[in-house]
Enzyme design. Structure first.
Site, PDB file in Angstrom:
ATOM      1  N   ASN A   8      52.965  38.955  39.518  1.00  0.00           N
ATOM      2  CA  ASN A   8      52.707  39.338  38.121  1.00  0.00           C
ATOM      3  C   ASN A   8      53.839  38.881  37.197  1.00  0.00           C
ATOM      4  O   ASN A   8      54.379  39.672  36.404  1.00  0.00           O
ATOM      5  CB  ASN A   8      52.469  40.853  37.981  1.00  0.00           C
ATOM      6  CG  ASN A   8      51.112  41.270  38.512  1.00  0.00           C
ATOM      7  OD1 ASN A   8      51.021  41.906  39.565  1.00  0.00           O
ATOM      8  ND2 ASN A   8      50.033  40.873  37.840  1.00  0.00           N
ATOM      9  N   GLU A  36      50.699  34.223  43.901  1.00  0.00           N
ATOM     10  CA  GLU A  36      49.987  34.372  42.625  1.00  0.00           C
ATOM     11  C   GLU A  36      50.975  34.664  41.496  1.00  0.00           C
ATOM     12  O   GLU A  36      51.829  35.543  41.621  1.00  0.00           O
ATOM     13  CB  GLU A  36      48.991  35.529  42.797  1.00  0.00           C
ATOM     14  CG  GLU A  36      48.126  35.835  41.595  1.00  0.00           C
ATOM     15  CD  GLU A  36      47.150  36.987  41.899  1.00  0.00           C
ATOM     16  OE1 GLU A  36      46.945  37.320  43.101  1.00  0.00           O
ATOM     17  OE2 GLU A  36      46.602  37.556  40.955  1.00  0.00           O
ATOM     18  N   LYS A  86      39.346  36.150  36.578  1.00  0.00           N
ATOM     19  CA  LYS A  86      39.011  37.492  36.103  1.00  0.00           C
ATOM     20  C   LYS A  86      38.253  37.302  34.803  1.00  0.00           C
ATOM     21  O   LYS A  86      38.838  36.869  33.801  1.00  0.00           O
ATOM     22  CB  LYS A  86      40.273  38.303  35.826  1.00  0.00           C
ATOM     23  CG  LYS A  86      41.085  38.679  37.054  1.00  0.00           C
ATOM     24  CD  LYS A  86      42.351  39.410  36.631  1.00  0.00           C
ATOM     25  CE  LYS A  86      43.181  39.791  37.841  1.00  0.00           C
ATOM     26  NZ  LYS A  86      44.541  40.201  37.442  1.00  0.00           N
ATOM     27  N   ASP A 120      51.476  38.570  45.120  1.00  0.00           N
ATOM     28  CA  ASP A 120      51.262  38.493  43.670  1.00  0.00           C
ATOM     29  C   ASP A 120      52.489  39.064  42.970  1.00  0.00           C
ATOM     30  O   ASP A 120      52.823  40.237  43.152  1.00  0.00           O
ATOM     31  CB  ASP A 120      50.010  39.295  43.294  1.00  0.00           C
ATOM     32  CG  ASP A 120      49.658  39.180  41.812  1.00  0.00           C
ATOM     33  OD1 ASP A 120      50.370  38.474  41.078  1.00  0.00           O
ATOM     34  OD2 ASP A 120      48.651  39.809  41.404  1.00  0.00           O
ATOM     35  N   ASP A 176      47.054  33.433  37.650  1.00  0.00           N
ATOM     36  CA  ASP A 176      46.238  34.545  37.164  1.00  0.00           C
ATOM     37  C   ASP A 176      46.471  34.637  35.651  1.00  0.00           C
ATOM     38  O   ASP A 176      45.748  34.006  34.854  1.00  0.00           O
ATOM     39  CB  ASP A 176      46.658  35.830  37.922  1.00  0.00           C
ATOM     40  CG  ASP A 176      45.998  37.101  37.424  1.00  0.00           C
ATOM     41  OD1 ASP A 176      45.257  37.065  36.431  1.00  0.00           O
ATOM     42  OD2 ASP A 176      46.234  38.185  38.007  1.00  0.00           O
ATOM     43  N   LYS A 194      46.730  41.374  50.108  1.00  0.00           N
ATOM     44  CA  LYS A 194      47.618  40.846  49.060  1.00  0.00           C
ATOM     45  C   LYS A 194      48.705  41.874  48.805  1.00  0.00           C
ATOM     46  O   LYS A 194      48.401  43.044  48.570  1.00  0.00           O
ATOM     47  CB  LYS A 194      46.798  40.580  47.802  1.00  0.00           C
ATOM     48  CG  LYS A 194      47.558  40.512  46.492  1.00  0.00           C
ATOM     49  CD  LYS A 194      46.676  39.957  45.381  1.00  0.00           C
ATOM     50  CE  LYS A 194      46.897  40.651  44.059  1.00  0.00           C
ATOM     51  NZ  LYS A 194      46.031  40.111  42.983  1.00  0.00           N
ATOM     52  N   LEU A 195      49.948  41.415  48.881  1.00  0.00           N
ATOM     53  CA  LEU A 195      51.085  42.309  48.624  1.00  0.00           C
ATOM     54  C   LEU A 195      51.623  42.045  47.236  1.00  0.00           C
ATOM     55  O   LEU A 195      51.889  40.890  46.870  1.00  0.00           O
ATOM     56  CB  LEU A 195      52.213  42.077  49.640  1.00  0.00           C
ATOM     57  CG  LEU A 195      51.878  42.237  51.125  1.00  0.00           C
ATOM     58  CD1 LEU A 195      53.143  41.998  51.960  1.00  0.00           C
ATOM     59  CD2 LEU A 195      51.303  43.631  51.402  1.00  0.00           C
ATOM     60  N   LYS A 196      51.797  43.084  46.468  1.00  0.00           N
ATOM     61  CA  LYS A 196      52.475  42.955  45.178  1.00  0.00           C
ATOM     62  C   LYS A 196      53.966  42.788  45.466  1.00  0.00           C
ATOM     63  O   LYS A 196      54.522  43.511  46.312  1.00  0.00           O
ATOM     64  CB  LYS A 196      52.243  44.209  44.347  1.00  0.00           C
ATOM     65  CG  LYS A 196      50.805  44.327  43.861  1.00  0.00           C
ATOM     66  CD  LYS A 196      50.512  43.244  42.834  1.00  0.00           C
ATOM     67  CE  LYS A 196      49.205  43.511  42.097  1.00  0.00           C
ATOM     68  NZ  LYS A 196      48.939  42.472  41.092  1.00  0.00           N
ATOM     69  N   GLY A 225      40.725  41.350  40.345  1.00  0.00           N
ATOM     70  CA  GLY A 225      40.282  42.701  40.011  1.00  0.00           C
ATOM     71  C   GLY A 225      41.220  43.336  39.013  1.00  0.00           C
ATOM     72  O   GLY A 225      42.395  42.955  38.914  1.00  0.00           O
ATOM     73  N   SER A 253      44.372  44.604  47.374  1.00  0.00           N
ATOM     74  CA  SER A 253      45.676  44.403  46.759  1.00  0.00           C
ATOM     75  C   SER A 253      46.518  45.650  47.003  1.00  0.00           C
ATOM     76  O   SER A 253      46.117  46.751  46.637  1.00  0.00           O
ATOM     77  CB  SER A 253      45.475  44.157  45.260  1.00  0.00           C
ATOM     78  OG  SER A 253      46.700  44.070  44.593  1.00  0.00           O
TER      79      SER A 253
HETATM   80  O1  SMG Z   1      41.196  45.657  41.194  1.00  0.00           O
HETATM   81  O2  SMG Z   1      41.930  45.728  43.230  1.00  0.00           O
HETATM   82  C1  SMG Z   1      42.089  45.584  42.033  1.00  0.00           C
HETATM   83  C2  SMG Z   1      43.479  45.274  41.540  1.00  0.00           C
HETATM   84  C3  SMG Z   1      43.896  43.910  41.944  1.00  0.00           C
HETATM   85  O3  SMG Z   1      46.203  43.403  41.987  1.00  0.00           O
HETATM   86  C4  SMG Z   1      45.205  43.503  41.319  1.00  0.00           C
HETATM   87  N1  SMG Z   1      45.200  43.253  39.990  1.00  0.00           N
HETATM   88  O4  SMG Z   1      47.516  40.865  38.761  1.00  0.00           O
HETATM   89  O5  SMG Z   1      45.872  40.622  40.056  1.00  0.00           O
HETATM   90  C5  SMG Z   1      46.579  41.354  39.376  1.00  0.00           C
HETATM   91  C6  SMG Z   1      46.355  42.843  39.258  1.00  0.00           C
HETATM   92  C7  SMG Z   1      46.198  43.249  37.826  1.00  0.00           C
HETATM   93  C8  SMG Z   1      45.992  44.693  37.592  1.00  0.00           C
HETATM   94  S1  SMG Z   1      47.356  45.623  37.985  1.00  0.00           S
HETATM   95  C9  SMG Z   1      47.202  47.149  37.276  1.00  0.00           C
HETATM   96 MG    MG Z   2      47.408  38.930  39.665  1.00  0.00          MG
END
Ligand code: SMG
Ligand code: MG
Length: 366
Positions: free
Chosen positions: A189, A212, A261, A187, A237, A159-161, A289, A133
């Site tokens: 969020n 996501e 998760k 993703d 998620d 995966k790109l935020k 994660g 990510s």
């Molecule tokens: O554990 O590699 C990891 C992080 C993966 O992007 C990740 N997690 O929304 O999926 C998600 C985020 C939540 C944690 S962001 C601090």
């Molecule tokens: Mg997520």
């Protein structure tokens, strides 16, 4: 299994690089670890709550308080993981706290009888394919460098935020630079609303594996509406906090993929319920994660080896997060992590390293 006592331990783990999402920037992990002590064995659980309630309503101090005040006192004197789950069920929410406690009990139980978590859960593979990510960056060149670095390490999915203002351009740049073969997903969020559907539909051009959590945590109906307006598959998620939520999302058509998760949904037993439900409905799964240490990662890698986990997870190698992990590091081999085979979660903290990063400990007997 008699529970002699429970240790709550807080550790401070600096991240190798800041990790920026649509809700904030993490520079260090403030982790709450749970150690359950029984006469036969000890068990570990990692609480995935962050320092602040930005990903969900839970946060590390709150999880510790829920455990010491309500959850631990509610445990029967003798308990296995199932009994722990039942004893904690009357308390609303606090799923990350419950998951950490139940996992520690489960780990102790499995160590006592010499069975691995992977075998207990029904894992079928001995290694799992890994994605990574990639946080929001200050510039596109910086992002391309980061992605290139991860690909050279062997990660098999990126995966790109994303967030409003950092979406079409970075996705286009990564797709153009690394070509059509790259397994790519995004993703948000929960950073968008249904009014952004026209913009999100523009992502369809980039052949993403999934988008996501584009909309808010409780926007289940809106996700179903969005799914009818874009062709990129929607993965949920934050919206999925239980098997019941998963069933509702599937019935509504709110997602065709679920990021599992265990912390978010209250533990590994609930994760297995979602696994069985999703599999029966042809909904794809992958393991998410929460920037876990080796303790949480070990358990996630076991889960990711179940047959319904058909997409690469955010189960990256230890060095993607920490210069020094509290367990022997998980290392990428050919884009995969090996599933631990030892009893329970199959890994132990290295005591000296653990003590060095510990900021507080609390011993609770009942
Ligand atoms: O554990 O590699 C990891 C992080 C993966 O992007 C990740 N997690 O929304 O999926 C998600 C985020 C939540 C944690 S962001 C601090
Ligand atoms: Mg997520």
């Amino acid at each position: 299994m008699k529970i002699t006592g429970i240790e709550l331990r807080r550790i401070a783990m600096p991240l190798v690089a800041p990790f920026r999402t649509s809700f904030g920037t993490e520079t260090a992990r403030d982790v709450l670890l749970v150690r359950v002590v029984t006469p036969e064995a000890e068990g570990w659980g990692e609480c995935v709550a962050m320092s602040a309630p930005l990903y969900s309503s839970e946060y590390a101090d709150g999880a510790a308080e829920a455990m010491r005040r309500f959850l631990i006192p509610a445990l029967p004197a003798h308990a296995d993981a199932q009994a722990t789950g039942r004893a904690l069920a009357p308390f609303k929410g606090h799923r990350m706290a419950k998951a950490a406690l139940e996992t520690a009990v489960l780990d102790a139980q499995l160590r006592a009888r010499g069975e691995s978590l992977a075998s207990f859960l029904g894992a079928t593979g001995d290694r799992v394919p890994c994605g990574v990510s990639v946080g929001i960056m200050n510039s596109i060149p910086e992002l391309l460098d980061a992605v290139e670095g991860y690909l050279s390490e062997g990660y098999i999915r990126i995966k790109l935020k994303i967030e409003p203002g950092w979406d079409l351009e970075p996705v286009r740049a990564v797709r153009e630079r690394f070509g059509p073969e790259l397994l790519l997903q995004v993703d948000a969020n929960a950073a968008y609303t249904l009014a952004d559907a026209p913009r999100l539909a523009k992502l369809d051009a980039f052949d993403l594996l999934l988008i996501e959590q584009p909309l808010a945590n409780d926007d289940m109906v809106q996700h179903a509406a969005l799914a009818r307006r874009i062709s990129t598959p929607i993965c949920l998620d934050e919206s999925i906090e239980s098997a019941e939520h998963a069933a509702a999302a599937i019935t509504l058509g709110a997602c065709s993929i679920i990021n599992v998760k265990p912390g978010r949904i209250g533990g590994y037993l609930e994760a297995r319920r979602i696994h069985d439900l999703a599999r029966a409905h042809g909904v794809a799964l992958w393991c998410g994660g929460m920037l876990e240490t080796g303790i949480g990662r070990a358990a996630n890698v076991a889960l990711a080896a179940l047959p319904g986990f058909t997409l690469p997870g955010d189960t990256s190698a230890s060095r993607r997060y920490f210069a020094t992990d509290i367990t022997p590091p998980f290392e990428l081999r050919d884009g995969h992590l090996d599933v631990p085979t030892g009893p329970g979660i199959g890994v132990d903290p290295v005591q000296d390293i653990l003590d060095e990063v510990t900021t507080s400990t609390e011993w609770i007997t009942r």
